[in-house]
Design an enzyme around this catalytic site. Structure first.
Site, short mmCIF file in Angstrom:
data_model
loop_
_atom_site.label_atom_id
_atom_site.label_comp_id
_atom_site.label_asym_id
_atom_site.label_seq_id
_atom_site.Cartn_x
_atom_site.Cartn_y
_atom_site.Cartn_z
N ARG A 72 -54.47 67.80 26.06
CA ARG A 72 -54.50 66.35 25.91
C ARG A 72 -55.88 65.77 25.65
NH1 ARG A 72 -54.47 68.24 30.64
NH2 ARG A 72 -55.75 67.46 32.35
N CYS A 170 -60.45 40.45 38.39
CA CYS A 170 -61.05 41.78 38.43
C CYS A 170 -60.03 42.75 39.03
CB CYS A 170 -62.36 41.79 39.20
SG CYS A 170 -62.20 41.85 41.00
N CYS A 187 -52.59 63.28 37.54
CA CYS A 187 -52.10 64.20 36.50
C CYS A 187 -52.00 65.63 37.04
CB CYS A 187 -53.03 64.17 35.30
SG CYS A 187 -53.16 62.55 34.57
N CYS A 242 -60.58 36.94 46.49
CA CYS A 242 -60.96 38.32 46.11
C CYS A 242 -62.30 38.66 46.75
CB CYS A 242 -61.08 38.42 44.59
SG CYS A 242 -61.73 40.02 44.05
N CYS A 245 -64.81 39.07 43.37
CA CYS A 245 -65.09 37.99 42.40
C CYS A 245 -64.68 36.61 42.91
CB CYS A 245 -64.43 38.30 41.06
SG CYS A 245 -62.66 38.02 40.99
ZN LIG Z 1 -61.46 39.82 41.80
#
Ligand SMILES: [Zn+2]
Length: 247
Positions: A72, A170, A187, A242, A245
């Site tokens: 891949r 964010c 994976c 948050c 942010c």
């Molecule tokens: Zn944020």
């Protein structure tokens, strides 16, 4: 900065596209991008960005090429097994496009080195395979006011979102806390088919090109199930609380 004859020829099909044009191409040639992780996502991203003519690309990855990567991860071949992914990719893509600068660093990205790695980037592209590193990228990018493009893939499913500090949510607005180790699929545990990293990387790269050319990026979290051929975009609001942010 104007293009020379070789650059005009090399990028002629891209500049013909009216959303790019010669002005857009000149902006790409003057741009600096950092790609963290050079596996399936990061390798596809690096391949496309190098061919598109982004002027400076830094590839960061601590891993070496393994045989199971070839299924891949583009650019690598059997002779690369055992070599550094970042170094091999920089070397090979430099032969694809010698008009740009491609550098590599073999190291693990963490909170202690991220700022130094990304400080001159116009944008950061996420080619990582784990949540912890994505939080490191997110927190540093928001703090430093650098845009980044999240991407994640597993099985036949993928997600991507563009994060523009001060404008979009964010990663921590979506997922405030790092999930418990082992609670997210990787994976290595549940596998992956190779179309999904190519697809998510294509979306990440296209958003990066738009951003670098000064155009508006697409909003929201894009979710793709390639096996079922389903795609949706989930609108996400900034979280005023948050931890990264918020106000
Ligand atoms: Zn944020």
């Amino acid at each position: 900065m104007t293009m020379n004859d070789q650059e005009e020829e090399r990028y002629s099909r891209q500049t013909l596209f009216d959303k790019v044009g010669e002005q857009g191409q000149e902006k790409l040639l003057a741009s600096r991008v950092v790609i963290i992780g050079t596996g399936a996502l990061g390798g596809n991203i690096a391949n496309l960005l190098a061919r598109s003519g982004v002027g400076f690309i830094l590839l960061v990855d601590r891993d070496i090429v393994e045989l199971n990567n070839l299924q891949r991860q583009p650019v690598f071949d059997e002779g690369d097994v055992g070599s550094s992914k970042a170094e091999v990719m920089a070397h090979k893509l430099s032969r694809v496009n010698s008009d740009i600068r491609i550098m590599s660093r073999v190291l693990e990205v963490d909170a202690s080195n991220i700022e130094e790695i990304i400080k001159e980037a116009d944008i950061v592209l996420d080619g990582t395979d784990n949540v912890e590193t994505r939080y490191v990228i997110n927190d540093a990018c928001v703090r430093m006011g650098i845009s980044w493009i999240y991407g994640g893939v597993v099985k036949a499913e993928g997600m991507t979102m563009s994060i523009i500090p001060g404008s979009t949510p964010c990663l921590r607005c979506v997922l405030p806390k790092i999930p418990e180790p082992g609670s997210t699929q990787t994976c290595n545990e549940v596998g992956i088919i190779n179309g999904i990293p190519a697809m998510i990387a294509s979306m990440q790269v296209t958003e990066a090109l738009k951003y670098l050319m000064g155009k508006e990026v697409s909003k929201g979290l894009a979710l793709i199930d390639l096996w079922e051929r389903k795609m949706e975009v989930v609108e996400i609001d900034r979280n005023p609380n948050c931890p990264v942010c918020g106000e």
